[in-house]
Design an enzyme around this catalytic site. Structure first.
Site, PDB file in Angstrom:
ATOM      1  N   ARG A 223       7.437 -11.156   5.031  1.00 16.70           N
ATOM      2  CA  ARG A 223       7.072 -10.963   6.438  1.00 16.70           C
ATOM      3  C   ARG A 223       7.839 -11.959   7.278  1.00 16.70           C
ATOM      4  O   ARG A 223       7.969 -13.130   6.911  1.00 16.70           O
ATOM      5  CB  ARG A 223       5.555 -11.138   6.647  1.00 16.70           C
ATOM      6  CG  ARG A 223       4.753 -10.086   5.910  1.00 16.70           C
ATOM      7  CD  ARG A 223       3.249 -10.253   6.082  1.00 16.70           C
ATOM      8  NE  ARG A 223       2.535  -9.309   5.234  1.00 16.70           N
ATOM      9  CZ  ARG A 223       1.219  -9.276   5.070  1.00 16.70           C
ATOM     10  NH1 ARG A 223       0.457 -10.155   5.710  1.00 16.70           N
ATOM     11  NH2 ARG A 223       0.657  -8.387   4.272  1.00 16.70           N
TER      12      ARG A 223
ATOM     13  N   GLN B 253       1.213 -11.232  -3.326  1.00 12.66           N
ATOM     14  CA  GLN B 253      -0.181 -10.844  -3.119  1.00 12.66           C
ATOM     15  C   GLN B 253      -0.838 -10.411  -4.423  1.00 12.66           C
ATOM     16  O   GLN B 253      -0.234  -9.698  -5.219  1.00 12.66           O
ATOM     17  CB  GLN B 253      -0.266  -9.680  -2.128  1.00 12.66           C
ATOM     18  CG  GLN B 253      -0.046 -10.059  -0.686  1.00 12.66           C
ATOM     19  CD  GLN B 253      -0.539  -8.962   0.241  1.00 12.66           C
ATOM     20  OE1 GLN B 253      -1.723  -8.859   0.531  1.00 12.66           O
ATOM     21  NE2 GLN B 253       0.387  -8.134   0.708  1.00 12.66           N
TER      22      GLN B 253
ATOM     23  N   LYS C  50     -12.436  -4.032   7.764  1.00 10.66           N
ATOM     24  CA  LYS C  50     -12.351  -4.776   6.509  1.00 10.66           C
ATOM     25  C   LYS C  50     -13.423  -5.849   6.439  1.00 10.66           C
ATOM     26  O   LYS C  50     -13.936  -6.319   7.454  1.00 10.66           O
ATOM     27  CB  LYS C  50     -10.974  -5.408   6.345  1.00 10.66           C
ATOM     28  CG  LYS C  50     -10.556  -6.311   7.499  1.00 10.66           C
ATOM     29  CD  LYS C  50      -9.173  -6.907   7.273  1.00 10.66           C
ATOM     30  CE  LYS C  50      -8.759  -7.776   8.455  1.00 10.66           C
ATOM     31  NZ  LYS C  50      -7.605  -8.628   8.160  1.00 10.66           N
TER      32      LYS C  50
ATOM     33  N   HIS D 230      -5.314  -1.338  -4.935  1.00 12.38           N
ATOM     34  CA  HIS D 230      -5.783  -0.208  -4.134  1.00 12.38           C
ATOM     35  C   HIS D 230      -6.651   0.682  -5.013  1.00 12.38           C
ATOM     36  O   HIS D 230      -6.226   1.095  -6.098  1.00 12.38           O
ATOM     37  CB  HIS D 230      -4.600   0.560  -3.554  1.00 12.38           C
ATOM     38  CG  HIS D 230      -3.828  -0.273  -2.574  1.00 12.38           C
ATOM     39  ND1 HIS D 230      -2.781  -1.072  -2.952  1.00 12.38           N
ATOM     40  CD2 HIS D 230      -4.010  -0.459  -1.244  1.00 12.38           C
ATOM     41  CE1 HIS D 230      -2.318  -1.713  -1.891  1.00 12.38           C
ATOM     42  NE2 HIS D 230      -3.043  -1.372  -0.849  1.00 12.38           N
TER      43      HIS D 230
ATOM     44  N   CYS E  11       0.803  -1.227   0.000  1.00  9.34           N
ATOM     45  CA  CYS E  11       0.000   0.000   0.000  1.00  9.34           C
ATOM     46  C   CYS E  11       0.841   1.285   0.000  1.00  9.34           C
ATOM     47  O   CYS E  11       0.496   2.214  -0.727  1.00  9.34           O
ATOM     48  CB  CYS E  11      -1.024  -0.003   1.135  1.00  9.34           C
ATOM     49  SG  CYS E  11      -0.644  -0.973   2.556  1.00  9.34           S
TER      50      CYS E  11
ATOM     51  N   HIS F  25      -8.427  -1.184   0.054  1.00  9.21           N
ATOM     52  CA  HIS F  25      -7.382  -2.194  -0.134  1.00  9.21           C
ATOM     53  C   HIS F  25      -8.122  -3.509  -0.389  1.00  9.21           C
ATOM     54  O   HIS F  25      -8.985  -3.883   0.403  1.00  9.21           O
ATOM     55  CB  HIS F  25      -6.539  -2.379   1.125  1.00  9.21           C
ATOM     56  CG  HIS F  25      -5.931  -1.123   1.674  1.00  9.21           C
ATOM     57  ND1 HIS F  25      -4.572  -0.950   1.790  1.00  9.21           N
ATOM     58  CD2 HIS F  25      -6.489   0.013   2.178  1.00  9.21           C
ATOM     59  CE1 HIS F  25      -4.315   0.228   2.342  1.00  9.21           C
ATOM     60  NE2 HIS F  25      -5.469   0.824   2.581  1.00  9.21           N
TER      61      HIS F  25
ATOM     62  N   ASP G 229      -2.765  -7.962  -5.098  1.00  2.38           N
ATOM     63  CA  ASP G 229      -3.095  -6.753  -4.356  1.00  2.38           C
ATOM     64  C   ASP G 229      -3.653  -5.672  -5.285  1.00  2.38           C
ATOM     65  O   ASP G 229      -3.320  -5.636  -6.471  1.00  2.38           O
ATOM     66  CB  ASP G 229      -1.829  -6.223  -3.664  1.00  2.38           C
ATOM     67  CG  ASP G 229      -2.139  -5.410  -2.430  1.00  2.38           C
ATOM     68  OD1 ASP G 229      -3.316  -5.375  -2.015  1.00  2.38           O
ATOM     69  OD2 ASP G 229      -1.206  -4.814  -1.877  1.00  2.38           O
TER      70      ASP G 229
END
Length: 593
Positions: free
Chosen positions: A314, A332, A420, A336, A285, A466, A334
């Site tokens: 991570r 991911q 979320k 946005h 992000c 997100h 991912d």
């Protein structure tokens, strides 16, 4: 009366946990009877069963576990009464020192000076414990308990402290319930994506490369690429713009986003390079915020949908790592979405539609939606802005309600910057976990001073969604492996067709078939080994290849292929053109028939 009876059954969570907690004490008593020199640490009940951490001068083996189980059954038959008593702190310390239990002493020393410390006694055995427990060891059915595994565990979760041995156990009120549970464990082993991934040549790990750093082999990477192309194509049709951003960022980037304060323990340590501190990114992000900030925006240009299949890192504890389901490096799916407040509902609806559309393609039907909220009592875990949280939570709850999406609410499961929607799947084995998510964020756009010009030319702060549809491609692939036991649907299978020549005479014809199918966009291999056809069919079936084309002299003469499926069906002979048309229909419609 029926409701009262449930209080003392496994339908009651509190009773179930009390039952398992009592089992942990019975196990500790059994160990101390057999090996008095073993030192006890902690032994809580957990989601399924219990464990006890112990410091033993030897490694517990399966033979030791069998001895412990046998002794536990004796203790159950002895029907020992569990009695609770308290001692002042100093007396409690002395009591545990006399029993030579240093880990218990340390636990007591961490308690306030005026605390009264509780213990539970059963026969000759006494343990430090807050309880609660059953009133007798006879309440536990000795023939319905089982010790499962023994793993290493750090004392108090600190890798710099003593390494203990953690024994896990499970128990039920009835033996048939235990048998059913053990069968589920065996089924889980059969479906374990780590086992299947190794057998099918999908991915590998190497301690020399690093724990939690899986490497995809050619067949596994083929599946991975298909998933990537699949989701990107769906996103492109919905107006997403795909980007590529670096796997590192400065510490200042993550200080600005708040990850450094709220997520640092899950990040790899900073790297110092030319007087700057960099970290491997745990999520994408902040990078996407900077892409949005790269140029000015008008309300007419919103929503802006930025997508990326991004490499993230991570620092997961080594004990939590699990193949490609939970790793230290993953990718991911991912995105946005930068939107105006008026666009929130339509964009959340579009994200939900995409999630459920994808689930149809993969035949995912067992899932539930969760509205994950912050825990107001834990201000340190979340961005501290009550007004922002109330606004964001109310907005997301209202949108989900208006969309008619059934959901439950869970406190304490929000991201640190906002609430979320989590879509939790129930896999074939094991507990549920989150596969897809959509998060509503009023926080990060303000932190990065993002703006757009409204219809009056005034600067406003956008709202960010997100969202991740496949979650991480790695975890999604692990889910699919376990659901299908490696028998991917034909459109996703790394090898869709294997051509099996019966004799060397048919090898050239087999290569012609392979070339034809390859030219038509199918993934095909030829098995030209000098092996009997029965062995080739068996091994191809174990490889989970959807279709086998067995070709011999008659097929060469008639220009046909004899089609078999991995399920053992013999579809008979057909022309290569007819088979290719059938396969195209199966792949395009994402079916297996």
């Amino acid at each position: 009366m029926a409701e009262e009876n449930k209080e003392f059954t496994f339908e009651n969570e509190q009773y179930r946990q009390t039952y398992w907690h009592t089992c942990s004490h019975i196990m500790a008593q059994a160990v101390k009877r057999l090996w008095p020199e073993v030192k006890l640490a902690i032994g809580p009940s957990i989601k399924e069963g219990w464990y006890y951490d112990m410091d033993a001068p030897f490694a517990f083996t399966p033979d030791h576990m069998a001895q412990i189980e046998a002794e536990m059954k004796k203790i159950c038959k002895e029907k020992l009464k569990l009695e609770r008593f308290e001692l002042p702190r100093e007396e409690a310390i002395k009591f545990m020192e006399e029993k030579n239990e240093p880990y218990k002493v340390e636990l007591i020393q961490d308690l306030p000076g005026d605390a009264h410390i509780s213990f539970y006694k059963q026969g000759e055995f006494t343990d430090l414990c807050a309880g609660p427990h059953l009133d007798s060891t006879g309440r536990v059915k000795g023939n319905a308990l089982k010790l499962l595994t023994c793993n290493a565990a750090y004392w108090r979760g600190d890798s710099n402290r003593e390494t203990l041995q953690r024994i896990y156990g499970i128990a039920f009120p009835k033996k048939d319930e235990l048998d059913a549970y053990l069968e589920r464990l065996e089924e889980a082993k059969r479906r374990d994506h780590r086992k299947l991934g190794r057998e099918l040549g999908l991915f590998m790990t190497s301690d020399l490369v690093g724990k939690g750093m899986p490497m995809f082999l050619p067949k596994g990477y083929t599946v991975w690429q298909i998933l990537e192309n699949y989701i990107k194509e769906k996103e492109r049709k919905l107006g997403y713009q795909h980007v590529m951003t670096p796997c590192v960022g400065t510490v200042d980037l993550y200080r600005t986003s708040g990850h450094w304060d709220h997520y640092k323990e899950n990040m790899f340590p900073a790297m110092e390079v030319e007087d700057e501190s960099f970290v491997l990114r745990p999520m994408n992000c902040p990078h996407h915020m900077m892409i949005y900030a790269n140029r000015p925006h008008s309300y007419r240009q919103l929503p802006v949908r930025i997508g990326e299949v991004a490499h993230d890192f991570r620092f997961e504890a080594s004990g939590t790592l699990k193949g490609i389901e939970r790793a230290r490096h993953f990718c991911q799916n991912d995105a946005h979405l930068f939107v105006t407040p008026d666009q929130i509902k339509d964009e959340v609806a579009a994200v939900c539609d995409l999630i459920f559309d994808v689930y149809k393609d993969f035949n995912i039907t067992d899932y539930r939606c969760v509205l994950s909220l912050r825990d107001p009592a834990d201000k340190k875990k979340y961005h501290d802005d009550d007004e922002m949280w109330n606004k964001a939570e109310s907005a997301l709850r209202e949108v989900l309600t208006e969309l008619g999406i059934h959901f439950t609410e869970e406190i304490g499961e929000a991201a640190f910057y906002g609430p979320k929607l989590d879509v939790n799947v129930k896999p074939a084995v094991g507990g549920e976990y989150t596969l897809s998510t959509c998060q509503l964020d009023f926080c990060l756009p303000a932190k990065f001073h993002l703006q757009y010009a409204d219809k009056n030319g005034e600067e406003q702060t956008p709202v960010v969604l997100h969202r991740a549809i496949l979650g991480s491609l790695d975890r999604f692939m692990a889910y699919l492996i376990e659901e299908t036991m490696g028998a991917f649907p034909c459109w996703l299978a790394p090898v869709q067709v294997k051509v099996l020549p019966v004799t060397d005479r048919a090898a050239e014809y087999a290569r012609e078939i392979s070339s034809y199918l390859d030219d038509h966009g199918f993934r095909v291999e030829v098995d030209e080994r000098n092996e009997k056809i029965g062995k080739k069919i068996r091994e191809t079936t174990l490889e989970k290849v959807p279709f086998m084309l067995v070709v011999g002299d008659r097929d060469m003469e008639n220009k046909t292929v004899s089609v078999r499926t991995r399920a053992g069906e013999d579809l008979g002979a057909m022309s290569l053109e007819d088979f290719a048309a059938k396969l195209r229909d199966i792949v395009d419609n994402k079916t297996d028939k």
